[in-house]
Write a protein that holds these residues in place. Sequence first.
Motif: not given
Length: 300
Positions: A146-150
């Motif tokens: 899981x990774x952030x949009x940023x």
Amino acid sequence: MSDPYPTTEAHASRAPKPTKSLLDRMLALVRRREPEDREGIKAVLDAAHDRHLLDVEAYGMIKGALAVSERTVADIMVPRSRMDLLDVSLSVPQLVALIIDAGHSRFPVYEDDRDNIIGILLAKDLLRSMLDPSIELRSLVRPAVFIPETKRLNVLLREFRASHNHLAIVIDEHGGISGLVTMEDVLEQIVGDIEDEFDEEDEQSIFPEGENQWRLMAATEISHFNEAFQTDLPDDEYDSVGGWVGGQLGRIPRRGDSATHGDIVIEVIRADARRALWLRAKRNPAAHANGADNGASSNT
């Protein structure tokens, strides 16, 4: 009288000067006009391209590599609404049918709710286990990343390479699922579109699937389509059948969308975040081309 044993320097002075490599020429150009910021680097690249020091492919790849460090995951991800997910409770035959239809090699797997992603399934893992009738999908699921949009794309690419993962689930600031991104998505920002196992290398782009049904590449030229199906699909605004379908829908096509022209129904069977990839054309023998209504429909 000439020296019968000329020095090494004499030989060197008569030897032809080596041709400068592309790197040498680029460095010389940079030294003459040393860039002070990213825009300066781009200006040097433009100058190198204009002076034919860089061909089109190299020029595009270097500019793409620079752009990767400026863009984030949110810029290229496949949005949540267009993600192909697998329910962990499905049987193996149901899973195989969905995998074949979607044509991906990796799928997020969810339980109960589509926002509850429990891992990633590799299609090859399922195929290797199909002979075992007692196999459960849960046992084949691998941990999801899981990774952030940023997250910036250059950072993500480095993490993909280090972890040997090829797919990551994108989450928003509240922890909800925003979409997904693959290593191929990132690499395409540098090298352009990457052909996969569904892309055809030859000129054939229309393939019969049965009576009055065909599978075709969305990039099929409208002129070729009209010749094959004896239709008059308009080609004044669009060059490809996929482009025409998108024009009828008024947006980027999604899997399950369809458009009708005369007695032909064209359905989108595979698409990514940017365009339709594969279509299915069905002819209704009972319909008359001049009397059938044209239109488009969507599965959403």
